[in-house]
Design an enzyme around this catalytic site. Structure first.
Site, PDB file in Angstrom:
ATOM      1  N   GLY A  18      -0.589 127.053 122.786  1.00 45.63           N
ATOM      2  CA  GLY A  18      -1.497 127.184 121.653  1.00 45.63           C
ATOM      3  C   GLY A  18      -0.727 127.565 120.408  1.00 45.63           C
ATOM      4  N   GLY A  21      -2.122 129.651 112.617  1.00 45.31           N
ATOM      5  CA  GLY A  21      -1.525 129.677 111.299  1.00 45.31           C
ATOM      6  C   GLY A  21      -0.195 130.409 111.268  1.00 45.31           C
ATOM      7  CG  PHE A  22       0.259 133.410 109.685  1.00 45.72           C
ATOM      8  CD1 PHE A  22       1.054 132.856 108.698  1.00 45.72           C
ATOM      9  CD2 PHE A  22      -1.063 133.698 109.388  1.00 45.72           C
ATOM     10  CE1 PHE A  22       0.552 132.607 107.442  1.00 45.72           C
ATOM     11  CE2 PHE A  22      -1.574 133.453 108.133  1.00 45.72           C
ATOM     12  CZ  PHE A  22      -0.770 132.903 107.147  1.00 45.72           C
ATOM     13  CB  ALA A  23       0.416 133.588 116.150  1.00 42.80           C
ATOM     14  CB  VAL A  25      -0.305 131.374 122.719  1.00 41.24           C
ATOM     15  CG1 VAL A  25      -0.477 132.060 124.072  1.00 41.24           C
ATOM     16  CG2 VAL A  25      -1.101 132.110 121.645  1.00 41.24           C
ATOM     17  CG  ASP A 132     -13.131 134.380 114.611  1.00 40.09           C
ATOM     18  OD1 ASP A 132     -13.934 133.520 114.180  1.00 40.09           O
ATOM     19  OD2 ASP A 132     -11.926 134.147 114.797  1.00 40.09           O
TER      20      ASP A 132
END
Length: 643
Positions: A18, A21-23, A25, A132
């Site tokens: 996965g 935007g900034f990560a 997995v 969220d």
């Protein structure tokens, strides 16, 4: 890369499962226990002003322990990176399961929704609001139980749960009217609205408020008017009306939701929201195993574990506990191993940590069998791990009293979050009932993982010494995990997405830009490493034919029997849909871009041979981007192919 040195002492990294935007997995294997984990890797410099949200998520997950919340195991922070080691949920997203079924039956929806209610009610009881809630943030574990993830936007209001929040955040399609208006709001009331959207999506298969135009969607949400499909029962219609009230004061409360007649139907008690797995009592078997491994006294080990520092010791204890809960012995590995089938490759020194930076997917090692980590071992013994014992002995005199959680140093919180002492939550009397099982196939499924056809050693300098004399064993290409038996996607209604990130300062149109193949430098860098490591023919390449897989809910069946013909069909249609792609064997790595060149969507399409004669399928996996846009795009691609 030095940032990875400490991480690679404890985990073997595999493919990216996965991105955000900034990560990103990555799938990984915990060396001592052999358990699979998911590691969320974040770049501090890229995070910028979003760094406080990461701290908020970490603080929240450290204080939340629930059967329907993804468990945090370990937090590692370096100069440039933050690593969060999390529970691995191989069952995939709730979103993918919904679209594979078109929609869920009311009975199955009730089972799923009660689990969502359980998690959110617990979150609220601990003073948090999630903010969220959407199908992409709910994953299935290996037992087909839901786990709530992504607490990056959660809030713990100053004072109490009745404190009003101000920040407009989350996804527009699931956001409450008062939130998108910019008014102050209660987090719990906003979460109830989002759960109403979730309930509608579960039973209908599409969003209640949906439009290509942001302003038009905004007006639909503010009016609160939505289509009521004919298949909805009167009781479910009533519940939706109570949850999707534009006026938050008229909206049903969480307390009333837990024992609502629709929720209670076929059950003898309200939703059981209390935690079944509190950390107030340590497991004797796990403590004993760690004491023996680290050669320390039980009391010392209990004190160290009870400080809940979410370091490697915490991770090892929690993973041992999870292993025991699955019926496996609470034992640590004493032999050198790698998670997968045997494969002799050149020595691992050929792949350095510097090579790691050449590609996002440089740690790809193939499709992972969830059970292989603890079963496949090599003969040579590894040196005993002594570092943590030394740290433990040093920390024993300073360790807090059992049960006390350590506050995170240098917390960075937003205006709606406050640093409060954490304490163990006592369980109230729990309701006891047996939940009906979701109708799934006899064999529980596991999440499909995008795989690389080439196997290569793990780039772990820290473990090079103990692996020096042993052939490296890495995950091979399996035939696929046990799966659900479902058919072709044929949704009741085509869903457009306005799952807009409300944190973004700008809105973008549907991707139109046509481009050439992408990921060029990343792929070239990885291919150079792989070529240096192995000279033999890559297994899984076009010459070998497609991989065999069992039918899974993210696999579309076709009428074609020739995989090459199907691959050609897909490759011909992708440019017409403004999709850039890179071919690797029978896998197409796809992405779309905005008019400004920003990557808006990343996904994989793989032509595979199903495990029955003469049937070819297409495995789909979303890696990045809006789920509803992905759904519509893949439907358009597949409908354009002559299948």
């Amino acid at each position: 890369m030095k940032d990875y040195d400490e991480l690679l002492k404890y985990y073997e990294l595999y493919e990216t499962i996965g991105t955000g935007g900034f990560a990103k997995v990555k799938l990984a294997c915990h060396v001592l226990t052999g358990e699979m984990v998911a590691i969320k890797i974040m770049d501090k410099n890229a995070l910028g002003s979003d760094l406080p949200r990461v701290k908020t998520e970490i603080d929240a997950l450290k204080s939340l322990r629930h059967q329907h919340i993804c468990q945090l195991y370990h937090v590692l922070e370096t100069k440039n990176k933050i690593f969060m080691v999390l529970e691995y949920c191989p069952g995939g997203e709730l979103f993918d399961y919904i679209i594979s079924q078109d929609r869920l039956s009311e009975e199955e929806t009730r089972v799923v929704f009660r689990q969502i209610l359980s998690a959110v009610a617990y979150v609220h009881s601990q003073g948090y609001a999630h903010r969220d809630l959407k199908p992409e943030n709910l994953l299935f574990d290996e037992n087909h139980k839901l786990k709530l993830i992504d607490f990056g936007l959660c809030a713990k209001p100053k004072g109490n749960k009745d404190y009003h929040l101000q920040t407009c955040c989350g996804s527009l399609a699931y956001a409450a009217p008062e939130l998108i208006q910019g008014k102050s709001y209660l987090g719990s009331e906003a979460d109830v609205w989002s759960m109403g959207i979730l309930l509608y999506v579960l039973m209908c298969g599409f969003l209640p408020f949906d439009d290509d135009n942001v302003m038009a969607l905004y007006k639909k949400i503010m009016r609160g008017k939505y289509e009521v499909p004919k298949w909805l029962s009167p009781s479910s219609i009533l519940l939706l009306q109570q949850m999707l009230q534009v006026d938050p004061k008229k909206r049903i409360s969480m307390r009333n939701l837990l024992n609502h007649p629709w929720v209670m139907q076929d059950y003898s008690c309200p939703v059981e929201w209390q935690s079944k797995t509190p950390l107030t009592h340590l497991d004797e078997d796990c403590v004993t195993e760690l004491s023996v491994h680290h050669r320390s006294s039980r009391q010392t080990m209990e004190d160290l574990i009870s400080s809940w520092q979410y370091d490697h010791l915490t991770a090892t204890y929690l993973l041992l506990l999870a292993k025991k809960a699955r019926g496996k012995p609470a034992r640590l590995q004493l032999l050198s191993f790698s998670c997968g089938t045997a494969s002799t490759t050149p020595k691992s020194k050929n792949l350095s940590l510097e090579d790691m930076s050449t590609s996002d997917d440089n740690c790809v090692a193939g499709l992972i069998d969830y059970e292989l980590c603890e079963d496949k071992l090599l003969a040579p013994k590894t040196p005993q791990v002594t570092k943590h014992l030394a740290e433990s002995n040093h920390a024993a005199s300073k360790s807090p009293a059992p049960g006390v959680r350590r506050a995170v140093a240098n917390k960075l919180m937003d205006k709606e979050n406050v640093c409060t002492p954490k304490s163990s939550v006592k369980n109230e009397e729990q309701f006891v009932f047996s939940e009906p099982k979701i109708p799934v196939s006899k064999n529980q499924y596991k999440r499909e993982i995008p795989a690389s056809p080439t196997r290569f050693p793990t780039p772990a300098k820290a473990r090079a010494q103990c692996l020096r004399e042993a052939p490296v064993r890495t995950p091979g290409n399996s035939a696929g995990a046990d799966t659900l038996t479902t058919g072709v996607i044929s949704p009741e209604r085509r869903c457009r997405s306005m799952d807009v990130d409300l944190n973004q300062a700008h809105m973008e149109d549907t991707p139109k830009k046509k481009g050439t193949n992408v990921f060029g430098s990343l792929e070239r860098g990885l291919d150079k490493v792989l070529t240096a490591l192995t000279r033999n023919k890559k297994k899984g390449s076009a010459r070998d034919g497609p991989r065999k897989r069992k039918l899974h809910y993210n696999v579309t069946t076709t009428r074609l029997v020739n995989p090459d013909q199907l691959l050609s069909e897909i490759m011909a249609i992708l440019p017409k849909k403004n999709v850039d792609f890179v071919q690797k064997g029978y896998t197409l790595k796809c992405q779309t871009q905005s008019d400004f060149g920003k990557v808006t969507m990343q996904f994989e399409l793989e032509v595979c041979q199903l495990q029955r004669p003469d049937v070819v399928g297409i495995r789909r996996q979303r890696l990045k981007g809006d789920a509803w846009v992905y759904k519509r795009l893949v439907e358009d691609i597949l409908s354009g192919c002559k299948m």
